[in-house]
Write a protein that holds these residues in place. Structure first.
Motif, PDB file in Angstrom:
ATOM      1  N   HIS A  94       0.842  -1.192   0.000  1.00  0.00           N
ATOM      2  CA  HIS A  94       0.000   0.000   0.000  1.00  0.00           C
ATOM      3  C   HIS A  94       0.882   1.248   0.000  1.00  0.00           C
ATOM      4  CE1 HIS A  94      -3.034   2.749   2.263  1.00  0.00           C
ATOM      5  NE2 HIS A  94      -3.139   2.905   0.972  1.00  0.00           N
ATOM      6  N   VAL A  95       0.607   2.166  -0.908  1.00  0.00           N
ATOM      7  CA  VAL A  95       1.299   3.459  -0.944  1.00  0.00           C
ATOM      8  C   VAL A  95       0.249   4.534  -0.701  1.00  0.00           C
ATOM      9  CG1 VAL A  95       2.715   5.036  -2.296  1.00  0.00           C
ATOM     10  CG2 VAL A  95       2.964   2.556  -2.605  1.00  0.00           C
ATOM     11  N   PRO A  96       0.125   5.038   0.530  1.00  0.00           N
ATOM     12  CA  PRO A  96      -0.912   6.038   0.834  1.00  0.00           C
ATOM     13  C   PRO A  96      -0.735   7.337   0.064  1.00  0.00           C
ATOM     14  CG  PRO A  96      -0.050   5.045   2.839  1.00  0.00           C
ATOM     15  CD  PRO A  96       0.858   4.636   1.740  1.00  0.00           C
ATOM     16  N   ASP A  97       0.533   7.781  -0.086  1.00  0.00           N
ATOM     17  CA  ASP A  97       0.782   9.051  -0.764  1.00  0.00           C
ATOM     18  C   ASP A  97       2.146   8.983  -1.455  1.00  0.00           C
ATOM     19  OD1 ASP A  97       1.084  11.624  -1.662  1.00  0.00           O
ATOM     20  OD2 ASP A  97       0.526  12.567   0.233  1.00  0.00           O
ATOM     21  N   LEU A  98       2.140   9.026  -2.774  1.00  0.00           N
ATOM     22  CA  LEU A  98       3.388   8.916  -3.534  1.00  0.00           C
ATOM     23  C   LEU A  98       4.355  10.051  -3.225  1.00  0.00           C
ATOM     24  CD1 LEU A  98       1.910   7.767  -6.939  1.00  0.00           C
ATOM     25  CD2 LEU A  98       3.728   6.584  -5.708  1.00  0.00           C
ATOM     26  N   LEU A 121      -2.388   0.794  -4.558  1.00  0.00           N
ATOM     27  CA  LEU A 121      -2.626  -0.427  -3.788  1.00  0.00           C
ATOM     28  C   LEU A 121      -2.399  -1.605  -4.722  1.00  0.00           C
ATOM     29  CD1 LEU A 121      -3.577  -1.814  -1.149  1.00  0.00           C
ATOM     30  CD2 LEU A 121      -5.913  -1.728  -2.084  1.00  0.00           C
ATOM     31  N   SER A 122      -1.482  -2.498  -4.341  1.00  0.00           N
ATOM     32  CA  SER A 122      -1.185  -3.700  -5.131  1.00  0.00           C
ATOM     33  C   SER A 122      -1.445  -4.928  -4.287  1.00  0.00           C
ATOM     34  CB  SER A 122       0.275  -3.693  -5.598  1.00  0.00           C
ATOM     35  OG  SER A 122       0.519  -2.618  -6.475  1.00  0.00           O
ATOM     36  N   LEU A 123      -2.197  -5.870  -4.878  1.00  0.00           N
ATOM     37  CA  LEU A 123      -2.550  -7.092  -4.151  1.00  0.00           C
ATOM     38  C   LEU A 123      -2.205  -8.316  -4.989  1.00  0.00           C
ATOM     39  CD1 LEU A 123      -5.307  -4.977  -3.956  1.00  0.00           C
ATOM     40  CD2 LEU A 123      -5.472  -6.376  -1.903  1.00  0.00           C
ATOM     41  N   PRO A 124      -1.582  -9.331  -4.365  1.00  0.00           N
ATOM     42  CA  PRO A 124      -1.202 -10.523  -5.132  1.00  0.00           C
ATOM     43  C   PRO A 124      -2.403 -11.422  -5.407  1.00  0.00           C
ATOM     44  CG  PRO A 124      -0.655 -10.841  -2.819  1.00  0.00           C
ATOM     45  CD  PRO A 124      -1.178  -9.421  -2.952  1.00  0.00           C
ATOM     46  N   ALA A 134      -0.302  -9.692  -9.856  1.00  0.00           N
ATOM     47  CA  ALA A 134      -0.809  -8.724  -8.880  1.00  0.00           C
ATOM     48  C   ALA A 134      -1.810  -7.800  -9.542  1.00  0.00           C
ATOM     49  CB  ALA A 134       0.337  -7.909  -8.282  1.00  0.00           C
ATOM     50  N   LEU A 135      -2.783  -7.383  -8.748  1.00  0.00           N
ATOM     51  CA  LEU A 135      -3.761  -6.381  -9.162  1.00  0.00           C
ATOM     52  C   LEU A 135      -3.251  -5.032  -8.686  1.00  0.00           C
ATOM     53  CD1 LEU A 135      -6.739  -6.042 -10.334  1.00  0.00           C
ATOM     54  CD2 LEU A 135      -7.438  -5.916  -7.940  1.00  0.00           C
ATOM     55  N   ASN A 136      -3.114  -4.073  -9.595  1.00  0.00           N
ATOM     56  CA  ASN A 136      -2.547  -2.772  -9.263  1.00  0.00           C
ATOM     57  C   ASN A 136      -3.606  -1.693  -9.410  1.00  0.00           C
ATOM     58  OD1 ASN A 136       0.021  -4.190  -9.343  1.00  0.00           O
ATOM     59  ND2 ASN A 136      -0.196  -4.071 -11.563  1.00  0.00           N
TER      60      ASN A 136
END
Length: 255
Positions: A94-98, A121-124, A134-136
């Motif tokens: 999870h990247v809340p704020d780049l 948000l990336s999920l395997p 992964a879903l990005n």
């Protein structure tokens, strides 16, 4: 509400995507668009890409828009980023704020932020060993993927893992079939060329193969290309290209 009028669940909607898609690529792109809509919430669509890792190579195999594919590919060019981490390590990232992110160095965060995006948000997926994926999800809003959105995304990713697993399996089968067809076609050309050399030189199959192999080696040309050139010259223009046995060539040269 009548049973027939009840809303479709996710699996039923995915099945409809499969049935309605024109081909494998179309299905994956529709899946990415559907995923973006399902997970974003609040009536806003996020960007979505589906990353596949196979044979040590990463590629986006489905995307909700060209922008989604482009920001996925930033990671591939840098060989690092949340979707690669999620797929390789099979964990949620999870990247809340780049603008406040430094896990993958400033190059990644700045490049993705330059597209107007702020959170990731990336999920395997669970592909059970056939490959990794992964879903990005990307949003132009910081902290878009809070715990509620992340929980929804986790559940959704679990639901569609089987569909993606089947799609990847089909892709692997298609790739294998394509490779097999290419091999068979190449083999057929070589067999025809061998037959031509046998007829021209009245030699055995083994001797014909040796003649073609030597021609390939001497000219630094692939065997199938030598074979195709011979077949084309005989069947196409009518000009006969005569490949001789080594002993016959030596005899001709000495004469």
């Amino acid at each position: 509400m009548l049973p027939s009028e009840q809303p479709l669940n996710t699996n039923e909607q995915i099945q409809n995507l499969i049935l309605e898609s024109a081909d494998f690529e179309d299905f994956l792109n529709e899946l990415a668009r559907f995923s973006a809509h399902q997970v974003a919430g609040d009536g806003d669509d996020a960007l979505c890409g589906i990353t596949l890792l196979r044979d040590r190579k990463a590629a986006t195999i489905g995307w909700s828009s060209d922008s989604a594919r482009e920001v996925d590919e930033i990671q591939y060019s840098l060989s690092q980023g949340p979707c690669l981490t999620a797929a390789e390590e099979e964990r949620e990232v999870h990247v809340p704020d780049l603008l406040k992110e430094n896990r993958w160095g400033p190059d990644y965060a700045n490049a993705v932020a330059s597209h107007g995006l702020r959170s990731v948000l990336s999920l395997p997926f669970n592909l059970q060993g056939e490959a990794k994926a992964a879903l990005n999800l990307y949003s132009d809003v910081p902290h878009k993927f809070d715990e509620k959105a992340a929980a929804k995304a986790r559940g959704y990713t679990r639901e569609i893992s089987q569909a993606l697993r089947l799609a990847v399996r089909f892709s692997l089968h298609t790739d294998s079939a394509a490779n097999l067809r290419a091999t068979l076609e190449s083999r057929t050309i070589i067999d025809i060329a061998v037959g031509i050399v046998m007829a021209q030189n009245r030699c055995s199959q083994q001797a014909a193969v040796q003649i073609l192999t030597e021609a390939s080696s001497n000219s630094n040309t692939k065997l199938r290309d030598i074979a195709r050139s011979l077949v084309d010259s005989v069947g196409g223009s009518g000009t006969r290209t005569h490949y001789q046995e080594p002993s016959q060539r030596q005899s001709d040269q000495s004469a």
